[in-house]
Write an enzyme that holds these catalytic residues in place. Structure first.
Site, short mmCIF file in Angstrom:
data_model
loop_
_atom_site.label_atom_id
_atom_site.label_comp_id
_atom_site.label_asym_id
_atom_site.label_seq_id
_atom_site.Cartn_x
_atom_site.Cartn_y
_atom_site.Cartn_z
N HIS A 86 0.83 -1.20 0.00
CA HIS A 86 0.00 0.00 0.00
C HIS A 86 0.87 1.26 0.00
O HIS A 86 0.84 2.04 -0.93
CB HIS A 86 -0.92 -0.03 1.22
CG HIS A 86 -1.97 1.05 1.23
ND1 HIS A 86 -2.24 1.86 0.14
CD2 HIS A 86 -2.84 1.45 2.20
CE1 HIS A 86 -3.22 2.70 0.44
NE2 HIS A 86 -3.60 2.48 1.69
N HIS A 93 -2.08 0.62 -11.99
CA HIS A 93 -2.81 0.86 -10.74
C HIS A 93 -4.07 0.01 -10.78
O HIS A 93 -4.66 -0.19 -11.84
CB HIS A 93 -3.18 2.35 -10.63
CG HIS A 93 -3.65 2.76 -9.27
ND1 HIS A 93 -4.95 2.53 -8.85
CD2 HIS A 93 -3.02 3.37 -8.24
CE1 HIS A 93 -5.09 2.99 -7.62
NE2 HIS A 93 -3.93 3.50 -7.22
N ASP A 148 3.12 7.11 -7.43
CA ASP A 148 4.36 6.73 -6.76
C ASP A 148 5.60 6.89 -7.63
O ASP A 148 6.72 6.89 -7.13
CB ASP A 148 4.28 5.26 -6.31
CG ASP A 148 3.15 5.04 -5.33
OD1 ASP A 148 3.10 5.76 -4.32
OD2 ASP A 148 2.31 4.16 -5.57
#
Length: 429
Positions: free
Chosen positions: A267, A306, A362
């Protein structure tokens, strides 16, 4: 035309009419489908909630196919460009943008509550010198419930409000102190002459100077990162907050559960994995070989793809722009060139395009955090500070939702049945 689903049970030949509401069917409606009078009703098996809605929510809207993210209906691009983190926090929790008076009162409340009890400081100083900052944050947020026992009164709207204010206010203080603890430096108290994000940077980096003044470009960049992480619908940590919160526990305990979920590498640890990947690639010349390794199954392309987005993550575009401002102050991270070339090749390569693998939030955030001189173990702490208003908005919504019940999913039992117990004296004879 009726919005319903006609289901024929081939075991019994019976047909059932199941209503469709908002593109969903109620799991309880499927429970009426039985193979016999004494048989259990049909249940849904969905590990990881891949296709299950656990709640109705008006906090965050995501269209993964089109790459859309909205907080309370406002596009993330507009909020990142024109708003600030505390205004976005107000929006998430209250459901509407504040008036001037409401905003000033909100900022004053949060600024007033940035200090924590001295016993919290003593509690944090009791951790080992090498304690992970995320573990310290999780424990200290949970400990706040013992300092505010009235937080258990979750049915009182004013009580909920003050607890949410306290948590948003104190999270940067706890996060900064966990950072200083790992470095063996004294904890720095909040400077309430500073704004929310500037105050956080002061608590992180202030040394012997009488007042720490961060570069405004760095303050703005970090504020934008907080906005981008503020909420993201029903992700793992938000689900943890809601699940634990469904027991009607206080919000500190519920948010501590969310921090625990974010602590996990699947996560909150993805941006750290991106940095490791870029460092392993080493130079632009090695990218083609790395890309081939990904296609052959020998390498993993971190920061792409994702679970929700099948398009370019809208947050990634904003972070990419924030990189320029940060590197203007800190100097360019040498890994940036590798990241940009890797993104360019991947977005043009049919292998990745066909699989809808686009950069996510990210991919670039780790480069910015590293430019701030944050160690990788602090990345998830920064994530948690930004996500706190979202967790609290979701928790508040849960508490007021009359449809919600305590979380208690079903299981499919796969173990033995009706075994006869043999006493140890006979088993071991």
């Amino acid at each position: 035309m009726t919005d319903s689903l006609t289901v024929r049970d081939n075991r019994t030949g019976q047909e059932y009419e199941v209503p469709i509401t908002d593109g969903t069917v109620k799991a309880a409606d499927l429970g009426q489908i039985k193979s016999g009078d004494d048989a259990p009703g049909l249940a849904v098996y969905d590990p990881g909630f891949v296709n299950t809605a656990s709640c109705r929510s008006s906090v965050t809207y995501i269209d993964g196919e089109k790459g859309i993210l909205e907080y309370r209906g406002y596009p993330i691009e507009q909020l990142a460009e024109k708003s600030n983190f505390l205004e976005v926090a107000y929006l998430l929790i209250h459901g509407a943008l504040p008036t001037k008076a409401e905003y000033e009162a909100w900022v004053h409340e949060i600024t007033y509550h940035t200090f924590v009890h001295e016993n919290v400081k003593s509690f944090m100083q009791g951790f080992r010198y090498d304690a992970h900052p995320m573990g310290m944050l999780m424990a200290s947020v949970g400990a706040l419930s013992t300092f505010y026992p009235d937080a258990r009164n979750i049915t009182d709207a004013e009580n909920r409000h003050i607890q949410m204010v306290r948590m948003i206010a104190k999270m940067p203080t706890l996060g900064a102190w966990s950072f200083r603890h790992a470095q063996g430096k004294p904890y720095v108290y909040p400077d309430n002459d500073l704004g929310y994000t500037a105050n956080f940077l002061s608590m992180l980096f202030k040394m012997s100077e009488s007042k720490f003044e961060a570069d405004e470009r760095l303050v703005k960049a970090l504020d934008v990162l907080f906005i981008l992480h503020a909420d993201h619908e029903q992700n793992c940590s938000t689900n943890a907050v809601r699940s634990v919160g469904s027991s009607q526990v206080d919000p500190y305990s519920a948010v501590a559960a969310g921090i625990g979920a974010l602590y996990g590498p699947l996560h909150g640890g993805a941006n750290e994995a991106v940095l490791r990947m870029l460092k392993r690639i080493g130079s632009k010349e090695n990218i083609p070989a790395f890309i081939q390794g990904v296609k052959d199954g020998n390498e993993r392309l971190m920061g792409f793809g994702h679970r929700v987005y099948k398009n370019y993550d809208p947050r990634a575009k904003i972070i990419k722009k924030a990189c320029d401002d940060v590197f203007e102050v800190t100097g360019v991270n040498p890994l940036l060139e590798i990241a940009q070339e890797l993104e360019k090749i991947a977005l043009e390569d049919e292998y990745f395009v066909k699989r809808k693998l686009y950069p996510n939030v990210d991919f670039y955030s780790g480069l910015i955090y590293e430019a701030f001189q944050f160690p990788p173990e602090m990345f998830t702490v920064l994530f948690a500070i930004g996500r706190t208003p979202g967790w609290l908005a979701q928790w508040s919504e849960l508490v007021q939702d009359k449809e919600q019940k305590i979380a208690r999913p079903k299981q499919i039992y796969t173990g033995d049945r009706t075994l006869d117990f043999v006493p140890a004296s006979e088993r071991w004879a």
